[in-house]
Structure formats: structure tokens, C-alpha cells
Write a protein that holds these residues in place. Structure first.
Motif, PDB file in Angstrom:
ATOM      1  N   LYS A   1       0.830  -1.187   0.000  1.00 58.61           N
ATOM      2  CA  LYS A   1       0.000   0.000   0.000  1.00 58.61           C
ATOM      3  C   LYS A   1       0.869   1.243   0.000  1.00 58.61           C
ATOM      4  O   LYS A   1       1.750   1.386   0.827  1.00 58.61           O
ATOM      5  CB  LYS A   1      -0.889  -0.007   1.241  1.00 58.61           C
ATOM      6  CG  LYS A   1      -1.740   1.217   1.393  1.00 58.61           C
ATOM      7  CD  LYS A   1      -2.466   1.208   2.690  1.00 58.61           C
ATOM      8  CE  LYS A   1      -1.663   1.660   3.846  1.00 58.61           C
ATOM      9  NZ  LYS A   1      -1.393   3.025   4.055  1.00 58.61           N
ATOM     10  N   PRO A   2       0.617   2.142  -0.952  1.00 57.06           N
ATOM     11  CA  PRO A   2       1.397   3.374  -0.961  1.00 57.06           C
ATOM     12  C   PRO A   2       1.063   4.237   0.260  1.00 57.06           C
ATOM     13  O   PRO A   2      -0.069   4.240   0.727  1.00 57.06           O
ATOM     14  CB  PRO A   2       0.977   4.070  -2.256  1.00 57.06           C
ATOM     15  CG  PRO A   2      -0.220   3.367  -2.747  1.00 57.06           C
ATOM     16  CD  PRO A   2      -0.322   2.061  -2.044  1.00 57.06           C
ATOM     17  N   ASN A   3       2.052   4.962   0.748  1.00 53.95           N
ATOM     18  CA  ASN A   3       1.820   5.879   1.863  1.00 53.95           C
ATOM     19  C   ASN A   3       0.781   6.907   1.465  1.00 53.95           C
ATOM     20  O   ASN A   3       0.785   7.398   0.344  1.00 53.95           O
ATOM     21  CB  ASN A   3       3.109   6.591   2.254  1.00 53.95           C
ATOM     22  CG  ASN A   3       4.080   5.660   2.938  1.00 53.95           C
ATOM     23  OD1 ASN A   3       3.684   4.656   3.529  1.00 53.95           O
ATOM     24  ND2 ASN A   3       5.355   5.981   2.849  1.00 53.95           N
ATOM     25  N   GLY A   4      -0.123   7.217   2.385  1.00 57.17           N
ATOM     26  CA  GLY A   4      -1.112   8.255   2.144  1.00 57.17           C
ATOM     27  C   GLY A   4      -2.314   7.808   1.341  1.00 57.17           C
ATOM     28  O   GLY A   4      -3.108   8.633   0.914  1.00 57.17           O
ATOM     29  N   LEU A   5      -2.488   6.495   1.119  1.00 52.42           N
ATOM     30  CA  LEU A   5      -3.637   5.998   0.359  1.00 52.42           C
ATOM     31  C   LEU A   5      -4.933   6.431   1.041  1.00 52.42           C
ATOM     32  O   LEU A   5      -5.060   6.341   2.257  1.00 52.42           O
ATOM     33  CB  LEU A   5      -3.586   4.471   0.260  1.00 52.42           C
ATOM     34  CG  LEU A   5      -4.695   3.817  -0.561  1.00 52.42           C
ATOM     35  CD1 LEU A   5      -4.526   4.148  -2.042  1.00 52.42           C
ATOM     36  CD2 LEU A   5      -4.679   2.319  -0.364  1.00 52.42           C
ATOM     37  N   CYS A   6      -5.887   6.891   0.273  1.00 58.29           N
ATOM     38  CA  CYS A   6      -7.170   7.337   0.802  1.00 58.29           C
ATOM     39  C   CYS A   6      -7.960   6.150   1.331  1.00 58.29           C
ATOM     40  O   CYS A   6      -8.193   5.183   0.611  1.00 58.29           O
ATOM     41  CB  CYS A   6      -7.953   8.052  -0.299  1.00 58.29           C
ATOM     42  SG  CYS A   6      -9.610   8.547   0.209  1.00 58.29           S
TER      43      CYS A   6
ATOM     44  N   GLY B   1      -7.020   7.027  -4.510  1.00 56.76           N
ATOM     45  CA  GLY B   1      -6.190   8.223  -4.519  1.00 56.76           C
ATOM     46  C   GLY B   1      -5.232   8.307  -3.351  1.00 56.76           C
ATOM     47  O   GLY B   1      -5.247   7.489  -2.442  1.00 56.76           O
ATOM     48  N   THR B   2      -4.400   9.335  -3.413  1.00 51.03           N
ATOM     49  CA  THR B   2      -3.449   9.626  -2.351  1.00 51.03           C
ATOM     50  C   THR B   2      -3.893  10.904  -1.656  1.00 51.03           C
ATOM     51  O   THR B   2      -4.313  11.862  -2.308  1.00 51.03           O
ATOM     52  CB  THR B   2      -2.038   9.813  -2.935  1.00 51.03           C
ATOM     53  OG1 THR B   2      -1.689   8.607  -3.631  1.00 51.03           O
ATOM     54  CG2 THR B   2      -1.017  10.055  -1.852  1.00 51.03           C
ATOM     55  N   VAL B   3      -3.811  10.894  -0.338  1.00 48.70           N
ATOM     56  CA  VAL B   3      -4.209  12.058   0.448  1.00 48.70           C
ATOM     57  C   VAL B   3      -3.028  13.012   0.571  1.00 48.70           C
ATOM     58  O   VAL B   3      -1.948  12.615   0.997  1.00 48.70           O
ATOM     59  CB  VAL B   3      -4.708  11.627   1.843  1.00 48.70           C
ATOM     60  CG1 VAL B   3      -5.006  12.835   2.704  1.00 48.70           C
ATOM     61  CG2 VAL B   3      -5.929  10.734   1.717  1.00 48.70           C
ATOM     62  N   LYS B   4      -3.253  14.243   0.141  1.00 43.60           N
ATOM     63  CA  LYS B   4      -2.257  15.312   0.284  1.00 43.60           C
ATOM     64  C   LYS B   4      -2.974  16.499   0.918  1.00 43.60           C
ATOM     65  O   LYS B   4      -4.078  16.843   0.499  1.00 43.60           O
ATOM     66  CB  LYS B   4      -1.676  15.701  -1.070  1.00 43.60           C
ATOM     67  CG  LYS B   4      -0.809  14.614  -1.674  1.00 43.60           C
ATOM     68  CD  LYS B   4      -0.223  15.063  -2.999  1.00 43.60           C
ATOM     69  CE  LYS B   4       0.587  13.909  -3.596  1.00 43.60           C
ATOM     70  NZ  LYS B   4       1.015  14.187  -4.953  1.00 43.60           N
ATOM     71  N   ASN B   5      -2.330  17.081   1.906  1.00 38.39           N
ATOM     72  CA  ASN B   5      -2.929  18.201   2.630  1.00 38.39           C
ATOM     73  C   ASN B   5      -4.309  17.841   3.178  1.00 38.39           C
ATOM     74  O   ASN B   5      -5.228  18.658   3.186  1.00 38.39           O
ATOM     75  CB  ASN B   5      -3.009  19.456   1.757  1.00 38.39           C
ATOM     76  CG  ASN B   5      -1.648  19.925   1.322  1.00 38.39           C
ATOM     77  OD1 ASN B   5      -0.687  19.885   2.088  1.00 38.39           O
ATOM     78  ND2 ASN B   5      -1.551  20.356   0.075  1.00 38.39           N
ATOM     79  N   GLY B   6      -4.491  16.567   3.571  1.00 45.61           N
ATOM     80  CA  GLY B   6      -5.726  16.119   4.203  1.00 45.61           C
ATOM     81  C   GLY B   6      -6.867  15.778   3.274  1.00 45.61           C
ATOM     82  O   GLY B   6      -7.948  15.418   3.731  1.00 45.61           O
ATOM     83  N   VAL B   7      -6.660  15.871   1.938  1.00 42.79           N
ATOM     84  CA  VAL B   7      -7.738  15.622   0.979  1.00 42.79           C
ATOM     85  C   VAL B   7      -7.261  14.648  -0.101  1.00 42.79           C
ATOM     86  O   VAL B   7      -6.138  14.742  -0.583  1.00 42.79           O
ATOM     87  CB  VAL B   7      -8.203  16.947   0.318  1.00 42.79           C
ATOM     88  CG1 VAL B   7      -9.277  16.700  -0.727  1.00 42.79           C
ATOM     89  CG2 VAL B   7      -8.703  17.913   1.377  1.00 42.79           C
ATOM     90  N   CYS B   8      -8.146  13.729  -0.493  1.00 42.17           N
ATOM     91  CA  CYS B   8      -7.818  12.759  -1.544  1.00 42.17           C
ATOM     92  C   CYS B   8      -7.830  13.431  -2.912  1.00 42.17           C
ATOM     93  O   CYS B   8      -8.767  14.167  -3.240  1.00 42.17           O
ATOM     94  CB  CYS B   8      -8.825  11.609  -1.522  1.00 42.17           C
ATOM     95  SG  CYS B   8      -8.606  10.422  -2.864  1.00 42.17           S
ATOM     96  N   GLY B   9      -6.817  13.135  -3.726  1.00 43.40           N
ATOM     97  CA  GLY B   9      -6.726  13.685  -5.068  1.00 43.40           C
ATOM     98  C   GLY B   9      -7.706  13.055  -6.049  1.00 43.40           C
ATOM     99  O   GLY B   9      -7.927  13.593  -7.123  1.00 43.40           O
ATOM    100  N   VAL B  10      -8.319  11.916  -5.701  1.00 46.17           N
ATOM    101  CA  VAL B  10      -9.261  11.244  -6.606  1.00 46.17           C
ATOM    102  C   VAL B  10     -10.710  11.516  -6.210  1.00 46.17           C
ATOM    103  O   VAL B  10     -11.493  12.017  -7.002  1.00 46.17           O
ATOM    104  CB  VAL B  10      -8.991   9.718  -6.660  1.00 46.17           C
ATOM    105  CG1 VAL B  10     -10.069   8.995  -7.441  1.00 46.17           C
ATOM    106  CG2 VAL B  10      -7.630   9.456  -7.275  1.00 46.17           C
ATOM    107  N   CYS B  11     -11.073  11.189  -4.973  1.00 43.95           N
ATOM    108  CA  CYS B  11     -12.478  11.338  -4.570  1.00 43.95           C
ATOM    109  C   CYS B  11     -12.781  12.709  -3.964  1.00 43.95           C
ATOM    110  O   CYS B  11     -13.943  13.071  -3.802  1.00 43.95           O
ATOM    111  CB  CYS B  11     -12.905  10.226  -3.613  1.00 43.95           C
ATOM    112  SG  CYS B  11     -12.188  10.297  -1.942  1.00 43.95           S
TER     113      CYS B  11
END
Length: 128
Positions: A2-7, A13-23
Motif C-alpha cells: 500500500k502506498p503511503n497516504g492511500l485514501c 487516490g493519495t491524500v495530500k494536505n488532508g484531501v484525496c486527489g481522486v475522490c
């Protein structure tokens, strides 16, 4: 793996700044989680990372999860008939309540029968 930060909401998606880039949703937390559910990001059988709860029913709890072996998201159903079991203090293991053993064994057989039926659809890309 599992990649770090997976939603934990969509497992895409990956979570950056507390928000998922996909959903587009904020990172899933324990706050609104069913009290009987496994902990978010718990690793089951050294293979599945537990995400959000998809639903709770008579047999148990269904989770969005990440399969480390197959490297994709899956729906994972845990046998948890709430009136017949309780979660141990470790928050993971379950214990059958005294007097409910026969009924639990009956439910477990039905649960396994359902799993065998669902397994027939394993190669259907339309079903997670």
C-alpha cells in the motif's frame, strides 16, 4: 504494498494536505466509524489494509480494503453478528457470547456459503 497516504475512503487516490486527489474527500477517520468496526488502516492477515466501512448488516461488517498481494482495492466482509459476539479489548479479535455458540456456528456456515457463492464472480471487473 500500500502506498503511503492511500485514501481510506476510495482506496484509489493519495491524500495530500488532508484531501484525496481522486475522490476529493478528507482522509477517513475513526470519528464517524461504527463502534464495532475494525480500526482504520488495520492490516488483516498481513495482507489487507482496512479502510472505511461500506455497510453493516445481520452477518457482519463490510469494509473498503486494499489487498497488498493483488495491489488493488477490494470489499472485505467480516463475520460480526453484533448480538452474538463482542470485540475484545484489543479492538480486533471477537469473542462469541456465552450461550450463542450454536447459533454463531450456524451463522458462520451461512457466511462461508455466501463467500463461496461470491467467489464465483472473482474475475468480474464490475465487482470489487
Amino acid at each position: 504494498m500500500k502506498p503511503n497516504g492511500l485514501c481510506m475512503n476510495c482506496m484509489k487516490g493519495t491524500v495530500k494536505n488532508g484531501v484525496c486527489g481522486v475522490c476529493g474527500k478528507p482522509q477517513y477517520t475513526e470519528t464517524s466509524r461504527n463502534a464495532n468496526a475494525l480500526p482504520v488502516n488495520y492490516v488483516l492477515h498481513n495482507r489487507y489494509h482496512i479502510g472505511r466501512v461500506l455497510g453493516v448488516g445481520g452477518f457482519g461488517i463490510t469494509y473498503m480494503a486494499w489487498d497488498n498481494k493483488l495491489e488493488h482495492r477490494v470489499a472485505l466482509k467480516e463475520l460480526y453478528p453484533a448480538s452474538d459476539v463482542m470485540r475484545d479489548q484489543n479492538g480486533v479479535s471477537i469473542r462469541v457470547l456465552r450461550g450463542q455458540e450454536d447459533y454463531f456456528n450456524h451463522v458462520r456456515k451461512r457466511f462461508l456459503d455466501e463467500a463461496k457463492m461470491i467467489h464465483k464472480f472473482i474475475n468480474n471487473d464490475e465487482i470489487i
